[in-house]
Design an enzyme around this catalytic site. Sequence first.
Site, PDB file in Angstrom:
ATOM      1  N   ASP A 103      11.064  -5.858   5.011  1.00 46.06           N
ATOM      2  CA  ASP A 103      10.166  -6.240   6.104  1.00 46.06           C
ATOM      3  C   ASP A 103      10.940  -7.135   7.071  1.00 46.06           C
ATOM      4  OD1 ASP A 103       9.358  -9.255   5.458  1.00 46.06           O
ATOM      5  OD2 ASP A 103       9.565  -8.125   3.582  1.00 46.06           O
ATOM      6  N   SER A 104      10.313  -7.432   8.187  1.00 46.38           N
ATOM      7  CA  SER A 104      10.990  -8.203   9.237  1.00 46.38           C
ATOM      8  C   SER A 104      11.086  -9.684   8.908  1.00 46.38           C
ATOM      9  CB  SER A 104      10.214  -8.061  10.539  1.00 46.38           C
ATOM     10  OG  SER A 104       8.954  -8.706  10.393  1.00 46.38           O
ATOM     11  N   GLY A 105      10.270 -10.137   7.972  1.00 45.72           N
ATOM     12  CA  GLY A 105      10.209 -11.555   7.668  1.00 45.72           C
ATOM     13  C   GLY A 105       9.104 -12.264   8.441  1.00 45.72           C
ATOM     14  N   GLY A 106       8.657 -11.665   9.524  1.00 52.55           N
ATOM     15  CA  GLY A 106       7.663 -12.311  10.392  1.00 52.55           C
ATOM     16  C   GLY A 106       6.307 -12.497   9.741  1.00 52.55           C
ATOM     17  N   PHE A 107       5.832 -11.453   9.093  1.00 47.19           N
ATOM     18  CA  PHE A 107       4.501 -11.511   8.492  1.00 47.19           C
ATOM     19  C   PHE A 107       4.429 -12.597   7.424  1.00 47.19           C
ATOM     20  CE2 PHE A 107       1.477 -10.141   5.175  1.00 47.19           C
ATOM     21  CZ  PHE A 107       0.321 -10.146   5.937  1.00 47.19           C
ATOM     22  N   ASP A 157       7.421  -8.012  14.528  1.00 46.21           N
ATOM     23  CA  ASP A 157       6.261  -7.833  15.411  1.00 46.21           C
ATOM     24  C   ASP A 157       5.492  -9.137  15.524  1.00 46.21           C
ATOM     25  OD1 ASP A 157       5.466  -7.717  12.771  1.00 46.21           O
ATOM     26  OD2 ASP A 157       3.999  -6.126  13.045  1.00 46.21           O
ATOM     27  N   GLN A 200       0.596  -1.874  16.705  1.00 45.08           N
ATOM     28  CA  GLN A 200      -0.368  -2.975  16.676  1.00 45.08           C
ATOM     29  C   GLN A 200      -1.540  -2.645  17.602  1.00 45.08           C
ATOM     30  OE1 GLN A 200      -0.508  -5.460  14.718  1.00 45.08           O
ATOM     31  NE2 GLN A 200       1.536  -5.585  13.802  1.00 45.08           N
ATOM     32  N   GLY A 227      -1.085  -4.439  11.164  1.00 45.83           N
ATOM     33  CA  GLY A 227      -2.210  -5.253  11.605  1.00 45.83           C
ATOM     34  C   GLY A 227      -3.540  -4.877  10.984  1.00 45.83           C
ATOM     35  N   ASP A 277       2.423   0.493   0.809  1.00 48.65           N
ATOM     36  CA  ASP A 277       2.932  -0.588  -0.038  1.00 48.65           C
ATOM     37  C   ASP A 277       1.822  -1.611  -0.209  1.00 48.65           C
ATOM     38  OD1 ASP A 277       3.186  -1.872   2.726  1.00 48.65           O
ATOM     39  OD2 ASP A 277       3.638  -3.524   1.373  1.00 48.65           O
ATOM     40  N   CYS A 315      -2.147   8.214 -20.037  1.00 45.20           N
ATOM     41  CA  CYS A 315      -0.976   7.689 -19.319  1.00 45.20           C
ATOM     42  C   CYS A 315       0.280   7.823 -20.183  1.00 45.20           C
ATOM     43  CB  CYS A 315      -1.213   6.236 -18.936  1.00 45.20           C
ATOM     44  SG  CYS A 315       0.188   5.479 -18.094  1.00 45.20           S
ATOM     45  N   CYS A 317       3.153   6.109 -19.648  1.00 42.45           N
ATOM     46  CA  CYS A 317       4.091   4.997 -19.431  1.00 42.45           C
ATOM     47  C   CYS A 317       4.500   4.351 -20.760  1.00 42.45           C
ATOM     48  CB  CYS A 317       3.497   3.959 -18.481  1.00 42.45           C
ATOM     49  SG  CYS A 317       2.413   2.749 -19.256  1.00 42.45           S
ATOM     50  N   CYS A 320       1.663   2.374 -22.510  1.00 38.56           N
ATOM     51  CA  CYS A 320       0.615   3.169 -23.152  1.00 38.56           C
ATOM     52  C   CYS A 320       1.146   3.964 -24.353  1.00 38.56           C
ATOM     53  CB  CYS A 320      -0.047   4.092 -22.132  1.00 38.56           C
ATOM     54  SG  CYS A 320      -1.023   3.168 -20.926  1.00 38.56           S
ATOM     55  N   HIS A 345       2.528  -0.570 -16.593  1.00 34.60           N
ATOM     56  CA  HIS A 345       1.448   0.416 -16.570  1.00 34.60           C
ATOM     57  C   HIS A 345       0.880   0.591 -15.164  1.00 34.60           C
ATOM     58  CE1 HIS A 345      -2.148   2.671 -17.284  1.00 34.60           C
ATOM     59  NE2 HIS A 345      -2.757   1.761 -16.546  1.00 34.60           N
TER      60      HIS A 345
HETATM   61 ZN   LIG Z   1       0.203   3.329 -18.981  1.00 38.62          ZN
END
Ligand SMILES: [Zn+2]
Length: 400
Positions: A103-107, A157, A200, A227, A277, A315, A317, A320, A345
Site C-alpha cells: 500500500d502507499s502508506g497513506g491510509f 491518495d 476515489q 474509499g 484484501d 475443510c 487445511c 482441520c 484455517h
Molecule cells: Zn480448516
Amino acid sequence: MSTKKAVCSVAPLALRIVAECPVSKARACDLRLPHCTVNTPVFMPVGTQGTMKGITVDQLEDLGCQICLGNTYHLGMRPGPELIEKVNGLHGFMNWKRNLLTDSGGFQMVSLVELSEVSEEGVRFRSPYDGKEILLTPEQSIAIQNSLGSDIMMQLDDVVSSTVTGPRVEEAMKRSIRWLDRCIAANKNPDRQNLFAIIQGGLNAELRKACLDEMTKRDVPGFAIGGLSGGEEKDDFWKMVTLSTDHLPREKPRYLMGVGYAVDLVVCVALGCDMFDCVFPTRTARFGSALVPWGSLQIKQKQFAKDFQPIDPDCQCATCRRHSRTYLHALFKTDTAAMHHITIHNIAYQLTLMRSVRQSIIEQRFPEFVRQFMRRMFPLREQYPAWAVEALASVNITLD
Ligand SMILES: [Zn+2]
C-alpha cells in the site's frame, strides 16, 4: 551496461480473461505478475512488518496463496527501506517467492496516527516511533515501494472517511488524480513494478464518475476502488462498486480495497471485481472466531468444550486435518498457538471460497453457486441481507 536494468523487456503485468459469467459481471482471469500467475477472483491476505500475524510464509505457500500484502507504513519505519533494499527487497526480507502488493502508506497514517495533516505536498504526521515529524509525499511513497520491490504498488491518495460529505470529498478526489500523476512520474521500475490507481469520490456518484473518467485516461496497469468499507451503508457501498466496474476498462484488473466478509466477496465478484484484501479473517482469528460456510464458530464458547469434530469437516487445511474443536477450545485458554491454528484455517477458508467462485465462473454456473452459497450462509430466506439481494438482482442473479 548494467544487467539489472536490461533484464525485463516484457510488461510486468498481463491479464487474460479465462471466462465471463453470461448472466452477471463476474469473471475469472489469469493475472500474470513478475513472481507468478495469480488466478482471480483472488483474496489477498494482509501481512504486517513482513510477517503474517500467526502464520509463516511456508504455510501461506502451502495454502496456495499467490499474492499477499506487505505494509508500507510499518516497513517504511522499521526496519526501513534502505535495509530492506539491501536484502533484495521485501521478497528477500520475508523469503517469499510469490507476489507482493504494497500500500502507499497513506491510509495507515490517516487511520493510525492522530496527528496527520494533508496538504498538496503530501501527508504530514508525527512518527509513533520517535515523535519526529514526517512528510509523506507521492514521490516518497513510490520511492519506499520501489525499495520494497513489490509486484503491485498503490498510488498515494488523499483518503477521506467514506462517511464524510461535502466539498472535502471533491477536493480529495481531485488531489488523488494529481497525486496519481506524481506517482506515475516517480516510479523508477515501471518494467517490473506495477502501479495501481485508486478511484476515489466518496459516496457521490458524480464525483466517482469524474474520477473514473480522468484516471482511466492514464495507462496504469490496474485500478483499485478505494474509499469504501469505512462504515458506510451497504446500499451506498454496492452502488459505488458497480458504478466503478461499469466504467473500468475490461482488460485491466479491478481491486476492491478492504473487503473480506464472505458475502461481500461473493456479491462484489458478481459486480465485476477481481481482487480483494482485508485484515478481517486474520484479525477475527485472534479473537477465536473461525470462519465456516454457515457463518462462524466462536471457539471459546462452552459448547465446543466437548465437540470432537474439526472446525469444518469439509475443510482440507492443516488445522482441520489435525485438530478438533475441543482441542482448540482448550488450547485457547493457555496458548497463543490456538490463534495460529485458527488463522491458518481462516485464510484457507477465504482462499478456498475464491477458488470455488472461480471454478463456478469457468464452468458457467456462477449464479447457481451464489444461490447455494446464500442458502448455506443463511438458513432462512428472511435472513438474506436486503442490500445483497438487491445488488445481485442488479446483475440478474435472483435468489430463491
Ligand atoms: Zn480448516
